[in-house]
Design a protein around this motif. Structure first.
Motif, PDB file in Angstrom:
ATOM      1  N   THR A   1      77.325 -60.875 -34.362  1.00  0.00           N
ATOM      2  CA  THR A   1      78.517 -61.568 -34.406  1.00  0.00           C
ATOM      3  C   THR A   1      79.760 -60.196 -34.853  1.00  0.00           C
ATOM      4  O   THR A   1      80.166 -60.294 -36.127  1.00  0.00           O
ATOM      5  CB  THR A   1      79.105 -62.590 -34.808  1.00  0.00           C
ATOM      6  N   THR A   2      80.305 -58.819 -34.332  1.00  0.00           N
ATOM      7  CA  THR A   2      80.152 -57.870 -35.347  1.00  0.00           C
ATOM      8  C   THR A   2      82.322 -58.611 -35.450  1.00  0.00           C
ATOM      9  O   THR A   2      82.226 -57.092 -36.320  1.00  0.00           O
ATOM     10  CB  THR A   2      80.582 -56.724 -33.779  1.00  0.00           C
TER      11      THR A   2
ATOM     12  N   LYS B   1      71.774 -61.532 -31.430  1.00  0.00           N
ATOM     13  CA  LYS B   1      72.791 -61.273 -31.167  1.00  0.00           C
ATOM     14  C   LYS B   1      73.677 -61.779 -32.020  1.00  0.00           C
ATOM     15  O   LYS B   1      73.555 -62.367 -33.251  1.00  0.00           O
ATOM     16  CB  LYS B   1      72.815 -63.289 -30.757  1.00  0.00           C
TER      17      LYS B   1
ATOM     18  N   GLY C   1      75.383 -63.371 -37.717  1.00  0.00           N
ATOM     19  CA  GLY C   1      74.096 -63.131 -36.742  1.00  0.00           C
ATOM     20  C   GLY C   1      73.041 -63.940 -36.467  1.00  0.00           C
ATOM     21  O   GLY C   1      73.229 -64.383 -37.533  1.00  0.00           O
TER      22      GLY C   1
ATOM     23  N   GLU D   1      80.641 -51.557 -37.548  1.00  0.00           N
ATOM     24  CA  GLU D   1      79.640 -52.553 -35.599  1.00  0.00           C
ATOM     25  C   GLU D   1      78.267 -52.739 -35.260  1.00  0.00           C
ATOM     26  O   GLU D   1      77.999 -53.293 -34.163  1.00  0.00           O
ATOM     27  CB  GLU D   1      80.987 -51.860 -34.701  1.00  0.00           C
TER      28      GLU D   1
ATOM     29  N   LYS E   1      76.178 -56.038 -28.129  1.00  0.00           N
ATOM     30  CA  LYS E   1      75.755 -57.171 -29.916  1.00  0.00           C
ATOM     31  C   LYS E   1      74.589 -58.423 -29.219  1.00  0.00           C
ATOM     32  O   LYS E   1      73.834 -58.673 -30.130  1.00  0.00           O
ATOM     33  CB  LYS E   1      77.561 -58.204 -29.754  1.00  0.00           C
TER      34      LYS E   1
END
Length: 464
Positions: free
Chosen positions: A368-369, A366, A325, A377, A22
């Motif tokens: 956030t899946t 970064k 993200g 994903e 991630k």
């Protein structure tokens, strides 16, 4: 995985994807010849970032048929209409990207003057044709029944048909005019005509649009934006440190004013009341203030912000508008001595390289899946680096070279070219960092060549 290619004549395209983790740290080191004079005095990091760096991030799936499966499930009522639009758009978008890469590879191969290359080009063209036909067949195998889904499908199919035709014709125009390529050209032209017939049969475009290439091109540009809309993440870029910048500006001005005031009081005590000498001294002091105020402000700003991110990009899902993200970005001019040891080893120390100007871009992404659209994903980012700011610094004209051939001396003119080195470090935090290197050959008008330099088999990073 990092790929570097040519987007247009003077723009580099750097593609990355966040898949295994991630989080991703990316470092780009661009080595520019010192003779060009690029530096913070000529163009600041902020100016270069705003004018030359453009980015776009989208959903991505390495499971090629997953988007199509999702779209079929949505078509049967098992998934939402939104899921259908996103999945179909992602399928089309990834096909377009793959087709672009394949066509670029074919064009590079066709420029080689070698008999073996003719065979290789023919095989590559056959592969592209077979894959394109198969992908379009899979798309057209099931057409939705609902009218609103059918309209969206028609727009996607219309664009892919036109884009495939354009890419096939671009291959034909780029192939040498030799008899060896005649069969390849005929096959590509036949397939392009079939795509034209497919659009005409389904009445995708009006007669006026088909006859007016400008109108048709503009329509396809809008369809491209329609396809990208559900899968390209929205961005909100924030310039960091605005309040600190105000404090630095105020602090620098205050310090200079204190210094000038002290000198003014000293001058008054020394020169007495207001006289011509006192007025000249005050004018001189205020001139000093104006000269050093901006320089001190810039020096303080660089000292305070050194090592801290300059920008923050927030990413939002285009459908739900939820933040998925963020990315922090750094951009600085640096020196060879300040580079990590591994980068120094890759670049190698030479006298010429000590004069290079090094532009270092660093980003920390970064994602956030858990907030991604269901089934996805991964994301893929495309960064475009416009090199016009560098090409403008190159001298016009050409060099004269004398060539000896069979006892005869001839004078040739060769264009002036410059070599840029690009070193990339990719750290996904789940595996050891990966390093890449490319050589970029530039002249004043275009990118002449991009050459990937593989890392040695026994290469071991010195630092993480």
């Amino acid at each position: 995985m990092i790929t570097v290619d040519k987007h247009d004549s003077v723009t580099l395209k750097i593609a990355t994807q966040v898949s295994e983790s991630k989080e991703l740290d990316l470092d780009l080191y661009l080595f520019v010849p010192g003779e060009l004079g690029l530096g913070p005095e000529l163009m600041t990091e902020v100016d270069f970032y705003i004018s030359s760096i453009h980015q776009k991030r989208s959903y991505f799936s390495d499971k090629i048929l997953l988007p199509l499966v999702h779209s079929r499930l949505a078509q049967r009522g098992r998934l939402s209409t939104t899921q259908y639009r996103v999945s179909l758009s992602l399928y089309a978008y990834q096909y377009v990207i793959a087709l672009d890469n394949a066509v670029s590879k074919i064009k590079r191969s066709s420029n080689e003057e070698d008999d073996d290359e003719v065979i290789d080009v023919a095989e590559e063209v056959d592969t592209v044709i077979e894959l394109s036909i198969d992908i379009l067949k899979r798309l057209r195998r099931t057409i939705p029944y609902e009218e609103h889904l059918k309209r969206y499908y028609a727009n996607v199919d219309n664009y892919l048909s036109w884009y495939t035709e354009q890419k096939f014709l671009s291959i034909v125009s780029g192939l040498p005019r030799d008899q060896d390529y005649k069969t390849i050209k005929e096959r590509l032209i036949t397939l392009a005509e079939k795509e034209q017939a497919h659009r005409a049969l389904n009445h995708y475009n009006s007669r006026k649009a088909d006859k007016d290439i400008t109108r048709l091109s503009n329509k396809m540009r809008l369809l491209r934006r329609l396809i990208e809309h559900p899968i390209v993440l929205k961005e909100d870029t924030t310039f960091l440190g605005k309040n600190v910048q105000r404090m630095v500006k105020g602090g620098a001005t205050g310090f200079i004013m204190i210094f000038v005031t002290i000198l003014a009081v000293t001058a008054r005590d020394y020169l007495g009341e207001i006289t011509a000498s006192f007025i000249i001294a005050m004018a001189f002091l205020y001139a000093i203030r104006e000269i050093f105020k901006d320089e001190m402000k810039e020096w303080l700003w660089r000292r305070v912000r050194k090592g801290k991110p300059r920008w923050c990009r927030a990413y939002f899902d285009p459908t739900t508008n939820k933040q998925v993200g963020q990315k922090y970005e750094w951009l600085d001019y640096t020196k060879l001595a300040e580079l990590p040891d591994t980068i120094k080893v890759i670049r190698k120390k030479r006298v010429v390289q000590r004069e290079e100007q090094i532009l270092h871009y660093h980003s920390n992404t970064k994602m956030t899946t858990s907030r991604f659209l269901s089934g996805y994903e991964q994301t893929r980012e495309t960064m475009l680096i416009d090199l016009r700011a560098i090409t403008r610094l190159m001298d016009k004209g050409s060099n004269k070279i004398y060539v000896l051939n069979k006892g005869q001396v001839s004078k040739e003119r060769v264009e002036k070219r410059h070599l840029l080195n690009l070193i990339v470090k990719e750290n996904s935090h789940v595996s050891p960092p990966k390093f890449y290197r490319w050589k970029v050959v530039l002249n004043r008008s275009k990118i002449v060549d991009i050459e990937s330099i593989p890392m040695p088999d026994n290469f071991n990073p010195i630092d993480g």
